[in-house]
Design an enzyme around this catalytic site. Sequence first.
Site, PDB file in Angstrom:
ATOM      1  N   ASP A   1       9.364  25.010 -34.746  1.00  0.00           N
ATOM      2  CA  ASP A   1      10.436  25.241 -35.703  1.00  0.00           C
ATOM      3  C   ASP A   1       9.895  24.901 -37.094  1.00  0.00           C
ATOM      4  OD1 ASP A   1      13.088  25.659 -36.666  1.00  0.00           O
ATOM      5  OD2 ASP A   1      13.342  23.489 -36.739  1.00  0.00           O
TER       6      ASP A   1
ATOM      7  N   CYS B   1       3.392   1.680   2.790  1.00  0.00           N
ATOM      8  CA  CYS B   1       4.671   0.996   2.588  1.00  0.00           C
ATOM      9  C   CYS B   1       5.615   1.872   1.770  1.00  0.00           C
ATOM     10  CB  CYS B   1       4.457  -0.335   1.864  1.00  0.00           C
ATOM     11  SG  CYS B   1       3.383  -1.500   2.717  1.00  0.00           S
TER      12      CYS B   1
ATOM     13  N   CYS C   1       0.840  -1.197   0.000  1.00  0.00           N
ATOM     14  CA  CYS C   1       0.000   0.000   0.000  1.00  0.00           C
ATOM     15  C   CYS C   1       0.872   1.243   0.000  1.00  0.00           C
ATOM     16  CB  CYS C   1      -0.953   0.002   1.199  1.00  0.00           C
ATOM     17  SG  CYS C   1      -0.091   0.129   2.787  1.00  0.00           S
TER      18      CYS C   1
END
Length: 764
Positions: free
Chosen positions: A444, A24, A21
């Site tokens: 460009d 952790c 989870c």
Amino acid sequence: MAGEQMATLMVTDITVGGMTCAACVRRVEKKLAQLEGVTATVNLATGLARVSHPVAVAPEDLVAAVEQAGYEAALPAHEDEEGAEAEEAEDSSAGDRSARQRLAVTALLAVPVLVLSMVPALQFRNWQWLCFMLAAPVAVWSAWPFHRRALRGLRHSTATMDTLVSLGVVASFSWSVYALFLGGAGEAGMRMDFSLVPSASEGMAHLYLEAAVSVPLFVLTGRYLEGRARRGTGAALRSLAELAAKKVSVKDERGERSVPIEQLRVGQVFVVRPGERAATDGRVTEGSSAVDLSLVTGESEPVEVRPGSALIGGAVNAGGMLLVEATAVGADTQLARITRLVTEAQAGKARAQRLADAVAGVFVPAVLAVAVTVLGFWLGAGADPSAALTACVAVLVVACPCALGLATPTALMAATGRGAQLGVLVRGPQALEALQHVDTVVLDKTGTLTTGHMTVAKVTVLPGALTQDEVVRLAGAVEQGSEHPIGRAVTAHARRAATGEALPEVTEFVSVPGCGVTGRVDGRTVDVGTPEGKMPRALAKALTAAEEASHTAVLVRVDGRAKALIAVGDLLRPGSYRAVHRLRRLGIRPVLATGDRMAPAAAVADALGIEEVHARCTPEAKAALVRKLRQDGARVAVVGDGVNDAAALAAADLGIAMGTGTDVAIGAADLTLARGEIEALVDAVRLARRTLGTIRVNLAWAFGYNVVTVPLAMVGLLDPMLAAAAMSLSSLLVVANSLRLRSWQPSVARSRGQRTHGGKALVR
């Protein structure tokens, strides 16, 4: 000296096991951050920690820190990558098989308990003791992974989702044991009504065996399905890894031999047979074929290659045999760069996910405090102990930080993988977030909106004895001896028109700088040069049109008579108009900035409908333009392909490089359009918006789920069995929502063929 050493940072990836989870994730990141100079980003979906650390901190120290936090850790294997991949695949398969077996046994034991507990009519004499014998192995063996991780967290003074699940199972089963042996529930002939809403028992302690088995059953089911779905989000990255060749057929003076790909060196020639993948990036030295680049660049159309053509590693040879000279190997190949970009993108975190992880860090302790408070409140209020325990267990089980931890990484894994398949390479979640908010894009011209090389735009031939093909053939033949870009463009056009036939030889060749070339071809004197003097009206009209389009025109004379006018220029890419039009529809303002003259820049802008044009821009001027636009409040993206674009790319909110551009441009960019088409930019914008939208929905669900369900559990309106099912379903829904990005498709232009803009017909 120490300062220099600290300033030198390394990046190390660590595989972390045992995380379940977001709590952790937070725990591992905090433990690593305790080391001096170390910062870490941990991804729950991939189980990967990307750690930035000083040289003085060894990778082994990082592994030890993760293990001290109570999790498994390992450094990636590099020495035998093929063996490591095989071992990893085998471990994954074994883990999947073990999870499936544990789930199957749990289901066989748990289903009878659920049925008997929920259907009073099926409750026979001493049914509760059969349920107890079936529930005991579920509460102990099936739930052992949760108990083990909870105990490990307890040793390290931390609590995670496994702590909540373990406590819920232990509390339910322990109370049921008390009820059976001491609370009167073990008497023969006992019946128990079932209700989805907890209620007080009458005369005896209530059994919670259905909760003790349903919690492991639903959580194991949810995590098994979640794991399979999460592996699906990384499918694109695995498919990229599978493109890498393990063996290559090298051809040299000793003949042809097969060697491991690691032994291939730049400059060596290797063989690519029909149906095989190119082992690495190279340049074709012999043979011609069509190659499929779809898995590398996202371009579905086969590309023709011939001697001198560049070839990307991983491309599939769909035609004849090719001899290829290696130009890049190992980590320097385009495929390796693509894989690296996708991996780095999946390791990052969006700002919203960092907030979710911060919340998850205090979430589990808060839930434990709430559960104890709920139990004490109901007991203090004189409620039945069974009802009080029901509310407490429901709070423990229903709370779910898993969805918080999965909200962003699963979406990023799916999106970056899908982007790579479509030829859009993103460096990380920050690039996606920036792309979502872009409102101005500086484009460009050369190499971005145009092809970047001189091409024959139009051939105008006077009616007469010579056809267009014959005139082009003669002009191309005499230009074979020219080194001028215009001459090469004419020759290339003639060779394509000849469909495989060789151009005739030229004799008496003469090149006059600034004027053109002349020579004899097939007994005719052919002059190709600057249009001068009087010429037929049709050719004069074609010359005027060429000049208006900023094309360079050359006049073809055969035996002293003007026969044709060839207009040469840097042509627009086929999808440039469509891309600019779609950018506007997305609310993005296009700006053209080029180092070219105003005339060709204005011609391109007029053709594409771009209103703001900046010509004669130096690299410094482009960067200054970007800074000014940002100062005016615009969120600017710059698209470029050359060294001269690098400064502007770095100065923008988001730098976007064409995949066909220089390494400098690609290195300065946050996003790369691998397939070299400007239309991929539109796909990138739409994918970014869809991805960030998916992440927001995931986080809204993850937070909203707990906001709704935890209060219901606190007031006793949620049964532990339903709580377990809801908790598992929440994570599964987040992953399933993210998986939708794997099938995301770019929109197809509504109309194809011809569009009109400004009174001009634009044919694409």
